[in-house]
Design a protein around this motif. Structure first.
Motif, short mmCIF file in Angstrom:
data_model
loop_
_atom_site.label_atom_id
_atom_site.label_comp_id
_atom_site.label_asym_id
_atom_site.label_seq_id
_atom_site.Cartn_x
_atom_site.Cartn_y
_atom_site.Cartn_z
N MET A 1 26.41 44.91 71.09
CA MET A 1 26.63 46.47 71.29
C MET A 1 27.96 46.72 70.86
SD MET A 1 23.65 47.92 71.33
CE MET A 1 24.11 49.52 71.37
N VAL A 2 29.02 45.71 70.48
CA VAL A 2 30.36 45.94 70.44
C VAL A 2 30.45 46.72 68.83
CG1 VAL A 2 32.35 44.57 69.59
CG2 VAL A 2 31.11 43.77 71.77
N GLU A 3 31.16 47.66 68.99
CA GLU A 3 31.15 48.44 67.74
C GLU A 3 32.31 47.72 66.74
OE1 GLU A 3 32.08 52.72 68.41
OE2 GLU A 3 30.04 52.89 69.28
N VAL A 4 31.87 47.89 65.47
CA VAL A 4 32.76 47.37 64.38
C VAL A 4 32.71 48.72 63.17
CG1 VAL A 4 32.94 45.91 62.45
CG2 VAL A 4 32.27 44.90 64.70
N ASN A 5 33.75 49.13 62.87
CA ASN A 5 33.78 50.60 62.22
C ASN A 5 33.03 51.66 62.71
OD1 ASN A 5 35.60 49.35 60.24
ND2 ASN A 5 34.42 49.84 58.47
N ASN A 82 26.72 38.66 63.98
CA ASN A 82 27.70 38.62 62.74
C ASN A 82 27.58 39.78 61.68
OD1 ASN A 82 27.50 35.27 61.75
ND2 ASN A 82 26.31 35.56 63.35
N ILE A 83 28.46 39.81 61.26
CA ILE A 83 28.78 40.78 60.15
C ILE A 83 28.72 40.34 58.53
CG2 ILE A 83 30.22 42.53 58.85
CD1 ILE A 83 29.27 43.66 61.72
N PHE A 84 27.83 40.70 57.91
CA PHE A 84 27.79 39.94 56.38
C PHE A 84 28.04 40.95 55.32
CE2 PHE A 84 24.69 37.62 59.05
CZ PHE A 84 24.67 36.29 58.44
N ASN A 85 28.78 40.57 54.40
CA ASN A 85 29.01 41.28 53.27
C ASN A 85 28.92 40.10 52.33
OD1 ASN A 85 29.66 42.75 50.99
ND2 ASN A 85 31.78 43.64 51.68
N ALA A 86 27.71 39.88 51.69
CA ALA A 86 27.39 38.60 51.04
C ALA A 86 26.03 38.76 50.33
CB ALA A 86 27.26 37.45 52.09
N GLN A 212 38.17 47.49 53.16
CA GLN A 212 38.49 46.88 51.66
C GLN A 212 37.32 46.95 50.83
OE1 GLN A 212 40.42 43.18 52.62
NE2 GLN A 212 42.29 43.82 53.11
N ALA A 213 36.04 46.53 51.23
CA ALA A 213 34.91 46.32 50.58
C ALA A 213 34.64 47.87 50.11
CB ALA A 213 33.88 45.93 51.29
N ALA A 214 34.46 48.76 50.98
CA ALA A 214 34.15 50.32 50.78
C ALA A 214 35.15 50.75 49.66
CB ALA A 214 34.40 50.96 52.07
N GLU A 215 36.59 50.46 49.78
CA GLU A 215 37.36 50.86 48.46
C GLU A 215 37.15 50.38 47.39
OE1 GLU A 215 41.07 49.71 50.39
OE2 GLU A 215 41.07 51.55 51.76
N VAL A 216 36.63 49.23 47.28
CA VAL A 216 36.36 48.58 45.91
C VAL A 216 35.22 49.14 45.57
CG1 VAL A 216 35.66 46.47 44.77
CG2 VAL A 216 37.31 46.39 46.69
#
Length: 217
Positions: A1-5, A82-86, A212-216
């Motif tokens: 439940m830890v928040e990321v973004n 885990n956080i994935f951008n893959a 950074q991924a969102a900006e791309v």
């Protein structure tokens, strides 16, 4: 439940699993399970949620056994920290080809860090031939990332696993049993990144990468 973004890590996981075609989310809960159940309820974006209670934290193979009664077909397994951008879809697509009994997203890490993970050895075809959990002398620097696809055969293997030196029922042992029984397990190398959120600095780095991924895009 830890928040990321500004949203829990589990929400990131659920969003990706839904995008990959999950028709049900089976969530293993234990410590502070009430917080998760109260937050998400019985569905996420129209996808039903089932909760399975792991009463003791005895390892990933033990956690899988708790969901066995809810699964009767091929399934995805994603670790909830885990956080994935893959390229997760590549793993799912390989599983759907029906030539593999399991497929994992793997990545190369520095040799001095490999011993912190489940380490994979592969043959020239990209099939996994050995998996060792947190070895003192890693045979390779290719490690499991926390996203897998399996057939229900993995449950039988999990039941055969004996506790490791850490007192846990390791998923790597179950996978090794599959390999020794002649099952085909494919390694899909990561294209992108993943973050294991274990410390505040990991969360900060994940937020920076997601921005950074969102900006791309």
């Amino acid at each position: 439940m830890v928040e990321v973004n500004d949203k829990p890590i589990l929400t990131h996981c659920f969003e990706q699993l839904a995008d990959l075609g999950a028709d049900e989310l089976v969530v293993v809960v234990g410590y502070l399970k009430e917080k998760i159940i109260e937050y998400y309820g019985d569905e996420f974006q129209g996808v039903p949620i089932t909760y399975a209670h792991q009463r003791e934290q005895k390892g990933l193979a033990h956690a899988l056994i708790t969901v066995e009664e809810h699964i009767d077909d091929d399934f995805m397994l994603m670790l909830g920290d885990n956080i994935f951008n893959a390229n997760l879809a590549d793993v799912v697509n390989r599983q759907q080809e029906q030539r593999a009994d399991a497929a994992f997203l793997v990545e190369e890490v520095p040799w001095d860090e490999a011993g912190r993970y489940g380490v994979c050895d592969t043959n020239k075809y990209g099939e996994i031939t050995d998996v060792i959990e947190k070895p003192e002398e890693p045979p390779s620097n290719l490690v499991m990332t926390g996203f897998y696809t399996f057939t229900p055969e993995i449950f039988h293997a999990c039941h055969l696993v004996q506790p490791s030196n850490r007192g846990e029922y390791e998923i790597s042992e179950a996978i090794d049993l599959l390999i020794r029984s002649g099952r085909t397990i494919d390694a899909i190398k990561i294209d992108g990144w993943r973050m294991d959120i274990g410390y505040p600095e990991d969360r900060d780095e994940a937020e920076e990468r997601l921005t950074q991924a969102a900006e791309v895009q």
